[in-house]
Motif scaffolding. Structure first.
Motif: not given
Length: 296
Positions: A109-128
């Motif tokens: 049921r779980i899927f994810t993707f990692i995206c680099k934030d445009s403001e903080s330049n931090k890598h964020l992992c989004y989980v659904f």
């Protein structure tokens, strides 16, 4: 670009290229949240993020909070995360900033993707969490990457820069619209406050003088003398005035001629009697005004 999916030449994609390049593919899912990760890719990286967000969601669920539902709009320009009712964009993850995408092999049921934030330049992992479409959503994002990569090769890299500029302008427009709404609200608040002040504050110099025809209780004094009738007789002439014992003598509320000790000479009464008369006169006028206020 390293992805969690491979581009195979014989890959059969689920959607037409036009659907992802000219429109978008919508999906509904539950959003467990996003968390910062140290690396832009890696199976262990997203696995740790999933465990962390699952535990946080379990705590919130025990407190009575439900996992929020979101709508995903996937295209060659990125993945938008929206409120399914208001269609308000909560996150806009541009495709060139997504560095990793995968579904969880231990939890279908779980899927994810990692995206680099445009403001903080931090890598964020989004989980659904999607009970039926987790793998399909991952494949759709993979197809969007494949089409974007082909378009990148065809345009010689110019298309990517154009999308970056468009994305920057869209962000600026959104910021200006938000600022415009805030300014409109402030102006409306000031207008409402000014309207309230005008209602409760009278203009300078507009104090209405008290009518000289009223008494100390701000009421019209009671007069026992009725105005002379002006009703004409049958032949149109006014009736002659009724003769009175004295046309200038007025009677008070009790039908008696008013007693005025001040009309007498100063030497008519002794000082002690005159003092008592003055006190009686004051009491009499007080009773008179109280009766007038009651009658009115």
């Amino acid at each position: 670009m390293n992805r969690a999916f491979s581009r195979k030449k014989d890959k059969t994609w689920m959607h037409t290229p036009e659907a992802l390049s000219k429109h978008y593919i919508p999906y509904n899912a539950k959003f467990l949240g996003s968390t910062e990760v140290e690396q832009p890719k890696g199976t262990e990286v997203v696995r740790d993020a999933v465990r962390k967000l699952k535990f946080a969601r379990h705590i919130k669920k025990s407190e009575g909070q439900k996992t929020p539902k979101v709508e995903l709009q996937i295209s060659i320009y990125g993945v938008k995360i929206l409120d399914p009712k208001t269609k308000e964009v909560q996150h806009n993850c541009q495709l060139h900033r997504i560095s990793f995408c995968a579904d969880d092999k231990t939890d279908k049921r779980i899927f994810t993707f990692i995206c680099k934030d445009s403001e903080s330049n931090k890598h964020l992992c989004y989980v659904f969490d999607s009970e039926k479409c987790a793998e399909e959503i991952t494949l759709t994002i993979g197809q969007a990457f494949d089409l974007a990569y082909r378009k990148f090769l065809e345009s010689g890299g110019k298309d990517v820069e154009t999308r970056k500029q468009i994305a920057g302008l869209q962000k600026k427009i959104q910021e200006l619209e938000t600022e415009n709404i805030e300014l409109k609200n402030k102006v409306q608040d000031l207008e409402n406050q000014l309207r309230i002040n005008q209602i409760h504050t009278s203009p300078a110099g507009s104090v209405t003088p008290k009518s000289p025809s009223t008494d100390i209780f701000d009421m019209v004094p009671f007069s026992p003398i009725s105005p002379q009738s002006s009703t004409p007789t049958r032949n149109g002439t006014q009736p002659p005035p009724v003769p009175s014992r004295s046309a200038e003598i007025k009677r008070d509320l009790f039908g008696a001629e008013p007693f005025d000790p001040f009309s007498c000479g100063a030497g008519d009464f002794p000082p002690d009697i005159q003092s008592k008369l003055d006190e009686m006169q004051r009491q009499r006028w007080l009773v008179y005004h109280i009766l007038i206020s009651i009658l009115h």
